[in-house]
Design an enzyme around this catalytic site. Structure first.
Site, PDB file in Angstrom:
ATOM      1  N   GLY A   1      35.671 -21.638  72.777  1.00 33.56           N
ATOM      2  CA  GLY A   1      36.767 -21.196  71.929  1.00 33.56           C
ATOM      3  C   GLY A   1      36.433 -21.409  70.464  1.00 33.56           C
ATOM      4  N   PHE A   2      37.470 -21.549  69.635  1.00 36.30           N
ATOM      5  CA  PHE A   2      37.259 -21.709  68.199  1.00 36.30           C
ATOM      6  C   PHE A   2      36.349 -22.893  67.891  1.00 36.30           C
ATOM      7  CE2 PHE A   2      41.491 -19.505  67.936  1.00 36.30           C
ATOM      8  CZ  PHE A   2      41.039 -18.390  67.243  1.00 36.30           C
TER       9      PHE A   2
ATOM     10  N   GLU B   1      56.410 -14.031  68.373  1.00 39.43           N
ATOM     11  CA  GLU B   1      55.653 -12.790  68.205  1.00 39.43           C
ATOM     12  C   GLU B   1      55.850 -11.842  69.373  1.00 39.43           C
ATOM     13  OE1 GLU B   1      52.252 -14.826  65.340  1.00 39.43           O
ATOM     14  OE2 GLU B   1      51.806 -14.454  67.456  1.00 39.43           O
TER      15      GLU B   1
ATOM     16  N   ALA C   1      44.025 -23.211  65.307  1.00 38.56           N
ATOM     17  CA  ALA C   1      42.662 -22.688  65.216  1.00 38.56           C
ATOM     18  C   ALA C   1      41.901 -23.307  64.048  1.00 38.56           C
ATOM     19  CB  ALA C   1      42.697 -21.165  65.077  1.00 38.56           C
ATOM     20  N   GLN C   2      42.570 -23.495  62.901  1.00 34.68           N
ATOM     21  CA  GLN C   2      41.877 -24.018  61.733  1.00 34.68           C
ATOM     22  C   GLN C   2      41.366 -25.443  61.961  1.00 34.68           C
ATOM     23  OE1 GLN C   2      40.617 -23.167  58.787  1.00 34.68           O
ATOM     24  NE2 GLN C   2      40.999 -21.054  59.355  1.00 34.68           N
TER      25      GLN C   2
END
Length: 423
Positions: A11-12, A167, A315-316
């Protein structure tokens, strides 16, 4: 001799670590993942609603590593860590390591509610997104041929008021407005109720009060029935049951209400903290074991003065921890000082609907919403995709969807079951 680094999870966090070690001749990195591709989780909901194709947000690991001689890929699932021998047992064999990095992210947390686990549709993987799309379309098709279209057949409950829940609720509301009666004229005159429920007193709990209020107001304007302070307790006979006794009839329950990290055989129980996250020091080394590290959502670091209860699972954070650990592994190899990890918060954002989004910046503290935030969200997510190919394809599909308020990707695609075929 090269140091062997085994990274579990692409992943990230894991992929960013691999990319920062990919050109280092003193390291050989093996990335292990249960999928043979990387995918972009923030856009899973657009795959689930048929506005993006799977290929828009995915890219094969092996193609990504073309020309990287010191990077290998192994398809498999982690079964056991054999720390005393510096080995990991996978579903596809065994690997030895000098450094083991666990970057497996999180999985859906059903909080022990077995009926929810069996009936709800989660959204953590590409498979989940495809299943949501298939299930939604299938149930709409069933409704068109029902002798008596009941309201229970035309309602959606989304549990979880975080960015994913907000969302997808907004996307469903726009689909109901612009697409439903064109695709399903048989359902003309029948409404589809969209419920967004959360146990907390506000949506987007990690964002500013202004962002929370904006998201709430816009969703209500779009016809979403937002129910706050509603704790889901069970799902029985096509009904969501809340702690206060209220129920909502639905055949479609989407679960975005919580996540938990994975537990690994071979890692001592006292290495885990809140949410099954591995407790790590300021260099992402797992406490209580040697040469094992954890980065991203699967770790819990409390040494960062700005985040004494651990970093948000964003994510960051994962990207920055992957980069920092790569630098520390190199520093350790060359006997240089290690750099403790401190998270640089670049802000957070969420899209609510067409031309509607929210964004919070920490320094200087700033909030903005509406079209500017929406364009910022599009720009950031577009350029966060892993390849130019993904960006071009996604931009094209977004352009079609924006100008037509529609998309032609709503297809039920299921692999045929063939129990007699040998694998």
């Amino acid at each position: 001799m090269q140091k062997e680094v085994v990274v579990i999870g692409g992943g990230f966090a894991g992929l960013n670590l691999v990319k920062h070690l990919a050109e280092e001749p003193d390291f050989h990195v093996t990335l292990v993942d249960m999928n043979n591709y990387n995918f972009f989780p923030p856009l899973l909901y657009q795959v689930a609603t048929g506005f993006l194709e799977v290929s828009n947000i995915c890219y094969p690991f092996r193609k990504l590593f073309h020309g990287r001689r010191n990077v290998s890929f192994r398809l498999g699932d982690l079964r056991k860590v054999i720390a005393e021998d510096n080995k990991v047992l996978l579903s596809t064999g065994e690997l030895s390591y000098d450094y083991l990095v666990l970057a497996t992210g999180t999985e859906t947390n059903y909080f022990g509610m077995e009926n929810i686990r069996k009936a709800a549709l989660p959204m953590k993987t590409v498979d989940d997104a495809i299943e949501i799309r298939n299930d939604m379309i299938q149930k709409m098709e069933e409704a068109t041929v029902a002798a008596d279209v009941q309201k229970v057949r035309l309602s959606v409950v989304i549990a979880g008021g975080g960015p994913t829940g907000v969302e997808i609720a907004g996307m469903f509301a726009e689909m109901r407005e612009n697409i439903l009666h064109q695709d399903y004229p048989e359902l003309a005159g029948h409404e589809v109720d969209i419920y967004l429920v959360d146990a907390s007193p506000g949506l987007l709990a990690s964002m500013s009060d202004k962002s929370q209020q904006y998201a709430y107001d816009r969703l209500v304007e779009m016809g979403v029935k937002v129910r706050l302070n509603k704790l889901v307790k069970d799902y029985v006979n096509n009904a969501v049951i809340f702690a206060d006794g209220e129920t909502i009839k639905t055949r479609i329950l989407l679960w975005t209400a919580g996540v938990t990290a994975k537990v690994f055989d071979g890692i001592p129980p006292d290495c885990y903290g809140r949410g099954n996250r591995l407790r790590v020091d300021e260099h992402n080394k797992v406490k209580g074991v040697s040469n094992i590290y954890a980065i991203g959502d699967t770790c819990l670091m409390v040494t960062d003065r700005n985040f004494p209860r651990g970093h948000p699972q964003l994510a960051q954070v994962a990207l920055q921890q992957g980069k920092n650990l790569a630098a520390n592994l190199l520093a350790a190899f060359y006997d240089k000082p290690l750099k403790p990890f401190f998270y640089h918060d670049k802000g957070s954002m969420a899209i609510v609907g067409r031309n509607k989004a929210v964004a919070d910046l920490p320094k200087p503290e700033m909030h903005f919403n509406g079209f500017v935030a929406w364009m910022t969200w599009l720009f950031v997510h577009l350029f966060s995709l892993i390849t130019y190919r993904n960006r071009v394809m996604t931009l094209f599909n977004w352009g079609v969807a924006y100008f037509t308020k529609d998309q032609s990707l709503r297809m039920i695609i299921r692999p045929a079951a063939n129990p007699g075929r040998e694998k």
